[in-house]
Enzyme design. Structure first.
Site, PDB file in Angstrom:
ATOM      1  N   ILE A  60       0.793  -1.145  -0.003  1.00 47.33           N
ATOM      2  CA  ILE A  60       0.071   0.189   0.116  1.00 47.33           C
ATOM      3  C   ILE A  60       0.789   1.231   0.097  1.00 47.33           C
ATOM      4  O   ILE A  60       1.978   1.045   0.646  1.00 47.33           O
ATOM      5  CB  ILE A  60      -1.246  -0.035   1.195  1.00 47.33           C
ATOM      6  CG1 ILE A  60      -1.772   1.068   1.238  1.00 47.33           C
ATOM      7  CG2 ILE A  60      -0.282   0.028   2.529  1.00 47.33           C
ATOM      8  CD1 ILE A  60      -3.001   1.009   2.027  1.00 47.33           C
ATOM      9  N   ALA A  61       0.599   2.159  -0.781  1.00 46.59           N
ATOM     10  CA  ALA A  61       1.475   3.303  -0.816  1.00 46.59           C
ATOM     11  C   ALA A  61       0.604   4.622  -1.402  1.00 46.59           C
ATOM     12  O   ALA A  61      -0.128   4.531  -2.433  1.00 46.59           O
ATOM     13  CB  ALA A  61       2.732   2.998  -1.907  1.00 46.59           C
ATOM     14  N   GLU A  94       2.526  -8.027   6.460  1.00 48.98           N
ATOM     15  CA  GLU A  94       3.835  -7.554   7.197  1.00 48.98           C
ATOM     16  C   GLU A  94       4.326  -6.305   6.841  1.00 48.98           C
ATOM     17  O   GLU A  94       4.059  -5.476   5.852  1.00 48.98           O
ATOM     18  CB  GLU A  94       4.724  -8.675   7.107  1.00 48.98           C
ATOM     19  CG  GLU A  94       5.184  -8.562   5.400  1.00 48.98           C
ATOM     20  CD  GLU A  94       5.939  -9.999   4.943  1.00 48.98           C
ATOM     21  OE1 GLU A  94       6.692  -9.873   3.832  1.00 48.98           O
ATOM     22  OE2 GLU A  94       5.533 -11.011   5.294  1.00 48.98           O
ATOM     23  N   ASN A  99       8.501   1.366  10.859  1.00 47.73           N
ATOM     24  CA  ASN A  99       7.594   1.968   9.785  1.00 47.73           C
ATOM     25  C   ASN A  99       6.534   2.527  10.848  1.00 47.73           C
ATOM     26  O   ASN A  99       5.492   2.163  10.782  1.00 47.73           O
ATOM     27  CB  ASN A  99       6.927   1.117   8.826  1.00 47.73           C
ATOM     28  CG  ASN A  99       6.518   2.054   7.621  1.00 47.73           C
ATOM     29  OD1 ASN A  99       5.856   3.109   7.857  1.00 47.73           O
ATOM     30  ND2 ASN A  99       6.410   1.346   6.450  1.00 47.73           N
ATOM     31  N   TYR A 106      -2.293   0.995  10.500  1.00 46.36           N
ATOM     32  CA  TYR A 106      -2.887  -0.468  10.825  1.00 46.36           C
ATOM     33  C   TYR A 106      -3.387  -0.626  12.120  1.00 46.36           C
ATOM     34  O   TYR A 106      -4.464  -1.197  12.360  1.00 46.36           O
ATOM     35  CB  TYR A 106      -1.786  -1.649  10.691  1.00 46.36           C
ATOM     36  CG  TYR A 106      -1.105  -1.646   9.303  1.00 46.36           C
ATOM     37  CD1 TYR A 106      -1.949  -1.111   8.012  1.00 46.36           C
ATOM     38  CD2 TYR A 106       0.275  -1.750   8.927  1.00 46.36           C
ATOM     39  CE1 TYR A 106      -1.503  -1.293   6.686  1.00 46.36           C
ATOM     40  CE2 TYR A 106       0.667  -1.642   7.752  1.00 46.36           C
ATOM     41  CZ  TYR A 106      -0.063  -1.553   6.412  1.00 46.36           C
ATOM     42  OH  TYR A 106       0.302  -1.523   5.455  1.00 46.36           O
TER      43      TYR A 106
HETATM   44  C1  LIG Z   1       1.645   4.235   5.456  1.00 43.80           C
HETATM   45  C2  LIG Z   1       1.121   5.129   4.415  1.00 43.80           C
HETATM   46  C3  LIG Z   1       0.120   4.399   3.261  1.00 43.80           C
HETATM   47  C4  LIG Z   1      -0.097   6.222   5.102  1.00 43.80           C
HETATM   48  O1  LIG Z   1      -0.966   7.093   4.173  1.00 43.80           O
HETATM   49  P1  LIG Z   1      -1.106   8.255   4.647  1.00 43.80           P
HETATM   50  O2  LIG Z   1      -2.107   8.963   3.463  1.00 43.80           O
HETATM   51  O3  LIG Z   1       0.209   9.058   4.728  1.00 43.80           O
HETATM   52  O4  LIG Z   1      -1.749   8.239   6.165  1.00 43.80           O
HETATM   53  P2  LIG Z   1      -3.111   8.996   6.836  1.00 43.80           P
HETATM   54  O5  LIG Z   1      -2.926  10.484   6.498  1.00 43.80           O
HETATM   55  O6  LIG Z   1      -4.527   8.285   6.031  1.00 43.80           O
HETATM   56  O7  LIG Z   1      -3.024   8.757   8.039  1.00 43.80           O
HETATM   57  C5  LIG Z   1      -3.407   7.527   8.630  1.00 43.80           C
HETATM   58  C6  LIG Z   1      -3.069   7.284   9.782  1.00 43.80           C
HETATM   59  O8  LIG Z   1      -1.638   6.836   9.997  1.00 43.80           O
HETATM   60  C7  LIG Z   1      -1.033   7.540  10.918  1.00 43.80           C
HETATM   61  N1  LIG Z   1       0.154   8.427  10.281  1.00 43.80           N
HETATM   62  C8  LIG Z   1       0.157   8.823   9.067  1.00 43.80           C
HETATM   63  N2  LIG Z   1       1.459   9.320   8.947  1.00 43.80           N
HETATM   64  C9  LIG Z   1       2.011   9.189   9.980  1.00 43.80           C
HETATM   65  C10 LIG Z   1       3.477   9.520  10.374  1.00 43.80           C
HETATM   66  N3  LIG Z   1       4.191  10.284   9.536  1.00 43.80           N
HETATM   67  N4  LIG Z   1       3.791   9.391  11.409  1.00 43.80           N
HETATM   68  C11 LIG Z   1       2.935   8.677  12.207  1.00 43.80           C
HETATM   69  N5  LIG Z   1       1.629   8.405  12.259  1.00 43.80           N
HETATM   70  C12 LIG Z   1       1.149   8.468  10.808  1.00 43.80           C
HETATM   71  C13 LIG Z   1      -1.778   8.516  11.686  1.00 43.80           C
HETATM   72  O9  LIG Z   1      -2.164   7.777  12.940  1.00 43.80           O
HETATM   73  C14 LIG Z   1      -3.101   8.559  10.861  1.00 43.80           C
HETATM   74  O10 LIG Z   1      -4.316   8.303  11.488  1.00 43.80           O
HETATM   75  P3  LIG Z   1      -5.133   9.329  12.408  1.00 43.80           P
HETATM   76  O11 LIG Z   1      -4.543  10.861  11.664  1.00 43.80           O
HETATM   77  O12 LIG Z   1      -6.389   9.251  12.408  1.00 43.80           O
HETATM   78  O13 LIG Z   1      -4.557   9.231  13.765  1.00 43.80           O
HETATM   79  C15 LIG Z   1       2.000   6.201   3.817  1.00 43.80           C
HETATM   80  O14 LIG Z   1       2.669   6.804   4.732  1.00 43.80           O
HETATM   81  C16 LIG Z   1       3.084   5.434   2.596  1.00 43.80           C
HETATM   82  O15 LIG Z   1       2.627   5.304   1.615  1.00 43.80           O
HETATM   83  N6  LIG Z   1       4.252   5.312   3.264  1.00 43.80           N
HETATM   84  C17 LIG Z   1       5.287   4.746   2.531  1.00 43.80           C
HETATM   85  C18 LIG Z   1       4.709   3.308   2.221  1.00 43.80           C
HETATM   86  C19 LIG Z   1       4.614   2.195   3.146  1.00 43.80           C
HETATM   87  O16 LIG Z   1       5.233   2.298   4.332  1.00 43.80           O
HETATM   88  N7  LIG Z   1       3.608   1.491   2.991  1.00 43.80           N
HETATM   89  C20 LIG Z   1       3.123   0.296   4.123  1.00 43.80           C
HETATM   90  C21 LIG Z   1       3.999  -0.580   4.088  1.00 43.80           C
HETATM   91  S1  LIG Z   1       3.725  -1.958   5.012  1.00 43.80           S
END
Ligand SMILES: CC(C)(COP(=O)(O)OP(=O)(O)OC[C@H]1O[C@@H](n2cnc3c(N)ncnc32)[C@H](O)[C@@H]1OP(=O)(O)O)[C@@H](O)C(=O)NCCC(=O)NCCS
Length: 140
Positions: A60-61, A94, A99, A106
């Site tokens: 997921i990204a 996983e 991260n 999650y």
């Molecule tokens: C993980 C990922 C998909 C989250 O997407 P996102 O659009 O940034 O996340 P959201 O804005 O929807 O936030 C969802 C929740 O994640 C948490 N979150 C998001 N970014 C965060 C950060 N930088 N640090 C801590 N928590 C964070 C928050 O708790 C948030 O929920 P809340 O605001 O209700 O508390 C994104 O950061 C990503 O693409 N990361 C790189 C790829 C990756 O690591 N994928 C997962 C591999 S298992």
């Protein structure tokens, strides 16, 4: 969304994590009828393997410039809905132990830890990083 756009988002989102999936890799995965893409406009995508009663979130990204705005949460909700509607009753994944963004995502989506794989991720010269395995039930 094209496999090329998915590969671009994946490369940007996982920069420095040592996971490189080419457009060809993604296209090959999508040829398998148990692997489903779930897309959020042009800002993010997920690949989920569904083999009822189980599903596995393969990746997921969200593109880095769009992160932190709720897109990840919305995309994960769409993945859960897709897996459930296709007959899955449990989903697992996983995630690297360091991260924090993904772990928070999650945890908020009610996943719980089911295991730990020591030294699972290797990133260049750095120390190996553990993986957590997480899961949650679907439906009911
Ligand atoms: C993980 C990922 C998909 C989250 O997407 P996102 O659009 O940034 O996340 P959201 O804005 O929807 O936030 C969802 C929740 O994640 C948490 N979150 C998001 N970014 C965060 C950060 N930088 N640090 C801590 N928590 C964070 C928050 O708790 C948030 O929920 P809340 O605001 O209700 O508390 C994104 O950061 C990503 O693409 N990361 C790189 C790829 C990756 O690591 N994928 C997962 C591999 S298992």
């Amino acid at each position: 969304m094209t496999p090329a756009r998915m590969a671009d988002i994946h490369a940007a989102a996982f920069a420095g994590h040592g996971q490189v999936w080419s457009a060809q890799d993604i296209a090959a995965l999508l040829c398998r009828n148990i692997i489903h893409p779930v897309c959020l406009g042009q800002v993010g995508f997920a690949l989920v393997q569904i083999l009822p009663p189980e599903a596995e979130l393969l990746t997921i990204a969200i593109t880095p410039t769009a992160q932190g705005k709720g897109h990840g949460r919305a995309l994960l909700a769409a993945v859960l809905a897709k897996a459930e509607s296709a007959g899955a009753r449990r989903i697992f994944l996983e995630v690297a132990a360091d991260n924090t963004a993904a772990l928070a995502l999650y945890k908020n989506a009610l996943f719980t830890q089911t295991g730990r794989r020591r030294g699972y991720y290797r990133r260049g010269e750095g120390a190996p990083v553990d993986a957590f395995t997480l899961g949650r039930d679907l439906g009911a």
